[in-house]
Scaffold this motif. Structure first.
Motif, PDB file in Angstrom:
ATOM      1  N   LEU A  51       0.865  -1.278   0.008  1.00 52.20           N
ATOM      2  CA  LEU A  51       0.064   0.033   0.152  1.00 52.20           C
ATOM      3  C   LEU A  51       0.765   1.287  -0.051  1.00 52.20           C
ATOM      4  CD1 LEU A  51      -2.750  -1.083   2.750  1.00 52.20           C
ATOM      5  CD2 LEU A  51      -2.832  -0.986   0.054  1.00 52.20           C
ATOM      6  N   ASN A  52       1.948   1.047   0.108  1.00 50.57           N
ATOM      7  CA  ASN A  52       3.017   2.245   0.365  1.00 50.57           C
ATOM      8  C   ASN A  52       3.554   2.646  -1.174  1.00 50.57           C
ATOM      9  OD1 ASN A  52       4.430   4.118   1.725  1.00 50.57           O
ATOM     10  ND2 ASN A  52       6.547   2.872   1.621  1.00 50.57           N
ATOM     11  N   TYR A  53       2.477   2.344  -2.356  1.00 51.63           N
ATOM     12  CA  TYR A  53       3.056   2.876  -3.559  1.00 51.63           C
ATOM     13  C   TYR A  53       1.864   3.792  -4.136  1.00 51.63           C
ATOM     14  CZ  TYR A  53       6.791  -0.237  -4.792  1.00 51.63           C
ATOM     15  OH  TYR A  53       7.911  -0.959  -4.726  1.00 51.63           O
ATOM     16  N   ALA A  54       2.259   4.843  -4.704  1.00 51.61           N
ATOM     17  CA  ALA A  54       1.169   5.815  -5.309  1.00 51.61           C
ATOM     18  C   ALA A  54       0.829   5.077  -6.952  1.00 51.61           C
ATOM     19  CB  ALA A  54       1.700   6.990  -5.675  1.00 51.61           C
ATOM     20  N   ILE A  55      -0.249   5.306  -7.293  1.00 58.67           N
ATOM     21  CA  ILE A  55      -0.684   4.672  -8.392  1.00 58.67           C
ATOM     22  C   ILE A  55      -1.404   5.718  -9.343  1.00 58.67           C
ATOM     23  CG2 ILE A  55      -2.004   3.159 -10.010  1.00 58.67           C
ATOM     24  CD1 ILE A  55      -0.124   1.575  -8.040  1.00 58.67           C
ATOM     25  N   GLY A  56      -0.736   6.159 -10.568  1.00 58.05           N
ATOM     26  CA  GLY A  56      -1.015   7.226 -11.393  1.00 58.05           C
ATOM     27  C   GLY A  56      -1.505   6.687 -12.850  1.00 58.05           C
ATOM     28  N   TRP A  57      -2.322   7.277 -13.373  1.00 54.80           N
ATOM     29  CA  TRP A  57      -3.083   7.154 -14.623  1.00 54.80           C
ATOM     30  C   TRP A  57      -2.319   8.201 -15.468  1.00 54.80           C
ATOM     31  CZ3 TRP A  57      -5.406   3.163 -16.597  1.00 54.80           C
ATOM     32  CH2 TRP A  57      -6.204   2.224 -15.461  1.00 54.80           C
ATOM     33  N   PHE A  58      -1.853   7.786 -16.802  1.00 52.70           N
ATOM     34  CA  PHE A  58      -1.417   8.490 -17.992  1.00 52.70           C
ATOM     35  C   PHE A  58      -2.252   8.043 -19.148  1.00 52.70           C
ATOM     36  CE2 PHE A  58       2.450  10.161 -15.850  1.00 52.70           C
ATOM     37  CZ  PHE A  58       2.545   9.601 -14.456  1.00 52.70           C
ATOM     38  N   ARG A  59      -1.922   8.937 -20.203  1.00 55.32           N
ATOM     39  CA  ARG A  59      -2.516   8.535 -21.532  1.00 55.32           C
ATOM     40  C   ARG A  59      -1.559   9.317 -22.539  1.00 55.32           C
ATOM     41  NH1 ARG A  59      -7.840  12.547 -21.704  1.00 55.32           N
ATOM     42  NH2 ARG A  59      -6.738  14.554 -21.746  1.00 55.32           N
TER      43      ARG A  59
ATOM     44  N   SER B  85      -0.772   7.787   0.808  1.00 58.22           N
ATOM     45  CA  SER B  85      -1.693   8.249   1.984  1.00 58.22           C
ATOM     46  C   SER B  85      -2.975   8.765   1.586  1.00 58.22           C
ATOM     47  CB  SER B  85      -1.171   9.433   2.393  1.00 58.22           C
ATOM     48  OG  SER B  85      -0.975  10.570   1.281  1.00 58.22           O
ATOM     49  N   GLY B  86      -3.623   8.388   0.432  1.00 60.04           N
ATOM     50  CA  GLY B  86      -5.047   8.618  -0.081  1.00 60.04           C
ATOM     51  C   GLY B  86      -5.172  10.005  -0.630  1.00 60.04           C
ATOM     52  N   LEU B  87      -4.073  10.652  -0.994  1.00 62.76           N
ATOM     53  CA  LEU B  87      -4.277  12.132  -1.601  1.00 62.76           C
ATOM     54  C   LEU B  87      -4.417  11.789  -3.155  1.00 62.76           C
ATOM     55  CD1 LEU B  87      -4.153  15.081  -1.102  1.00 62.76           C
ATOM     56  CD2 LEU B  87      -1.658  14.855  -1.866  1.00 62.76           C
ATOM     57  N   VAL B  88      -5.376  12.580  -3.751  1.00 60.38           N
ATOM     58  CA  VAL B  88      -5.755  12.753  -5.194  1.00 60.38           C
ATOM     59  C   VAL B  88      -4.995  13.790  -5.848  1.00 60.38           C
ATOM     60  CG1 VAL B  88      -7.364  12.667  -6.888  1.00 60.38           C
ATOM     61  CG2 VAL B  88      -7.943  11.043  -5.155  1.00 60.38           C
ATOM     62  N   THR B  89      -4.501  13.493  -6.739  1.00 63.52           N
ATOM     63  CA  THR B  89      -4.025  14.693  -7.447  1.00 63.52           C
ATOM     64  C   THR B  89      -4.540  14.601  -9.186  1.00 63.52           C
ATOM     65  OG1 THR B  89      -2.113  14.756  -6.174  1.00 63.52           O
ATOM     66  CG2 THR B  89      -1.954  16.188  -8.139  1.00 63.52           C
ATOM     67  N   VAL B  90      -4.985  15.763  -9.681  1.00 68.44           N
ATOM     68  CA  VAL B  90      -5.537  15.658 -11.160  1.00 68.44           C
ATOM     69  C   VAL B  90      -4.417  16.563 -11.743  1.00 68.44           C
ATOM     70  CG1 VAL B  90      -7.314  16.289 -12.778  1.00 68.44           C
ATOM     71  CG2 VAL B  90      -7.782  15.547 -10.463  1.00 68.44           C
ATOM     72  N   TYR B  91      -3.802  16.057 -12.859  1.00 67.41           N
ATOM     73  CA  TYR B  91      -2.785  16.582 -13.419  1.00 67.41           C
ATOM     74  C   TYR B  91      -3.283  17.235 -14.844  1.00 67.41           C
ATOM     75  CZ  TYR B  91       0.418  14.182 -10.525  1.00 67.41           C
ATOM     76  OH  TYR B  91       0.970  13.593  -9.369  1.00 67.41           O
TER      77      TYR B  91
END
Length: 122
Positions: A29-37, A53-59
């Motif tokens: 669970l110590n990994y951040a998962i991102g979506w790219f396109r 940590s549950g923080l969501v970021t929109v790029y």
């Protein structure tokens, strides 16, 4: 063995919805998962990320208010709900992992899935 597997892509009409899934195996669970396109002829760009940590970021400003990233820790899966899809959302969508914080930089991610094609067309 670390593995990311995307699913849920397909052909959808403008205004439609899709939900992409990224199934992670071997990760804590110590990994951040991102979506790219990545659209044809364009560089890969960050869409959104869910940190450890549950923080969501929109790029990508173009998806703000239309795409939502969620994470189910019990299933080790991260989802990208895509609503009000537009033709310009057409791309191969990838999920990627890094520890522990999100980053919009492609080169910061250590692990990548194989990608899933999303085509928005009438």
């Amino acid at each position: 063995q670390f593995q990311l597997v995307e699913s849920g892509g397909g052909l959808v009409q403008p205004g439609g919805s899709l939900r992409l899934s990224c199934a992670a195996s071997g990760f804590t669970l110590n990994y951040a998962i991102g979506w790219f396109r990545q659209a044809p002829g364009k560089e890969r760009e960050g869409v959104s990320c869910f940190s450890s940590s549950g923080l969501v970021t929109v790029y990508a400003d173009s998806v703000r208010g239309r795409f939502t990233i969620t994470r189910d820790n019990a299933k080790n899966t991260v989802y990208l709900q895509m609503n009000s899809l537009k033709p310009e959302d057409t791309a191969v969508y990838y999920c990627a992992a890094r520890r522990p914080y999100c980053s919009r930089s492609v080169s910061d991610y250590n692990y990548w899935g194989q990608g899933t094609q999303v085509t928005v067309s009438s």
